[in-house]
Motif scaffolding. Structure first.
Motif: not given
Length: 335
Positions: A109-124
């Motif tokens: 979770e980065i937070g802030g108006v101009w930034t997005r969270d850094v994420v990675a997806s996986t399929y279980i």
């Protein structure tokens, strides 16, 4: 001018996703009823950030399951643990069902108006069936080995079997109490998604393929029985002394990574020396060509005069003959 500025602003939320990242496995498979640990690795600058685990494929529609900043432990069968030193946070999901199959996301979770969270997806993917801890086992003649056969929740009350491949009459079944035992085989089902088969007093004829079964599910197991090592009897007489003429040759040392590195350094040194010698030789050869090109102008003029006088039979490369011709030409010009 305004349009490029607006475009740059629209790209700001995506900058962290390109410059920094979180990584995890793309797909994970687990048997129904078992637990699963998912590692999520992140870059060092995210050590102090909040990590989370949610179900979904997009951040906007991802249902939160666990967070590192939660005062309460994760409810149900999900737990999260962050290790800033190793730069990884792990998710543990227990007692999985087929309905738990789907997309999940681990994120920072980065937070802030101009930034997005850094994420990675996986399929279980949660499956049902059987598995064995070790599909190839070996033991010495006379010893015992144990095979652990695991099954999913739906086969808990099914009858368990141990059979020799290709011989249905050899199948041994568990009774109502989930067990079977004789002088050579013991089967024990704990009714918690695993049963064990112990082969006792192994014989050489026990080598071969077997399979353990729960319901309609089967898994092959290969058993290899090795002969018991034989020991020679020790006599009272002392063995003869080895001949002094027989030289002991130690076994050759294996080529290790360190020895290969030393060899490669020697090879590199030889190549560098050969290259330097080649450059020096090339320089000497070029210098000789240059000096030949810058030969005495008198000789070049003699060569030109010789080309004009075809009747002259002297040697072009003879400097004495060239000098005589040159002086005769000066004498003629003096008259």
């Amino acid at each position: 001018m305004q349009q490029p500025f607006i475009l740059a602003l629209s790209l700001l939320p995506w900058i962290p996703a390109f410059l920094c990242r979180v990584t995890t496995e793309g797909e994970l498979t687990v048997m129904e009823g078992q637990s699963l640990i998912v590692p999520c690795h992140y870059d060092p600058q995210y050590a102090g950030y909040v990590k989370y685990w949610c179900r979904g494929n997009t951040r906007e529609f991802c249902t939160s399951l666990a967070r590192t900043d939660s005062a309460k432990p994760a409810a149900g069968k999900v737990s999260i643990f962050d290790d800033p030193v190793q730069q990884v946070f792990t998710l543990t999901m227990s007692d999985l069902k087929e309905g738990d199959s789907g997309w999940y996301m681990c994120g920072v979770e980065i937070g802030g108006v101009w930034t997005r969270d850094v994420v990675a997806s996986t399929y279980i993917k949660v499956i049902h069936g059987m598995s064995v801890v070790n599909s190839r086992l070996s033991g010495e003649e006379g010893s015992s080995i144990t095979v652990e056969c695991r099954y999913s929740e739906r086969y808990r009350d099914s009858q368990k079997k141990w059979c020799r491949s290709g011989d249905w009459s050899s199948c041994l079944l568990t009774g109502s109490e989930g067990s079977y035992e004789d002088t050579s085989v013991a089967i024990s089902d704990d009714r918690t998604r695993a049963f064990t088969v112990t082969l006792k007093k192994l014989q050489m004829s026990d080598s071969g393929w077997y399979w353990c079964s729960a319901g309609q599910q089967q898994k092959l197991v290969h058993v290899l029985v090795t002969p018991t090592p034989t020991t020679t009897a020790v006599t009272a007489t002392s063995p003869p002394a080895p001949s002094q003429s027989a030289a002991y040759l130690p076994p050759p040392e294996p080529i290790t990574k360190e020895s290969w590195n030393s060899y490669s350094h020697i090879l590199e040194t030889l190549l560098v020396c050969a290259f330097i010698m080649f450059i020096v030789g090339l320089a000497i050869w070029v210098r000789k060509l240059w000096r030949r090109h810058r030969q005495d102008p008198v000789l070049r003029q003699v060569n030109m005069i010789k080309a004009r006088h075809n009747g002259y039979s002297g040697d072009v490369g003879d400097p004495q003959s060239a000098t005589v011709i040159f002086m005769n030409k000066d004498s003629q010009e003096g008259y």
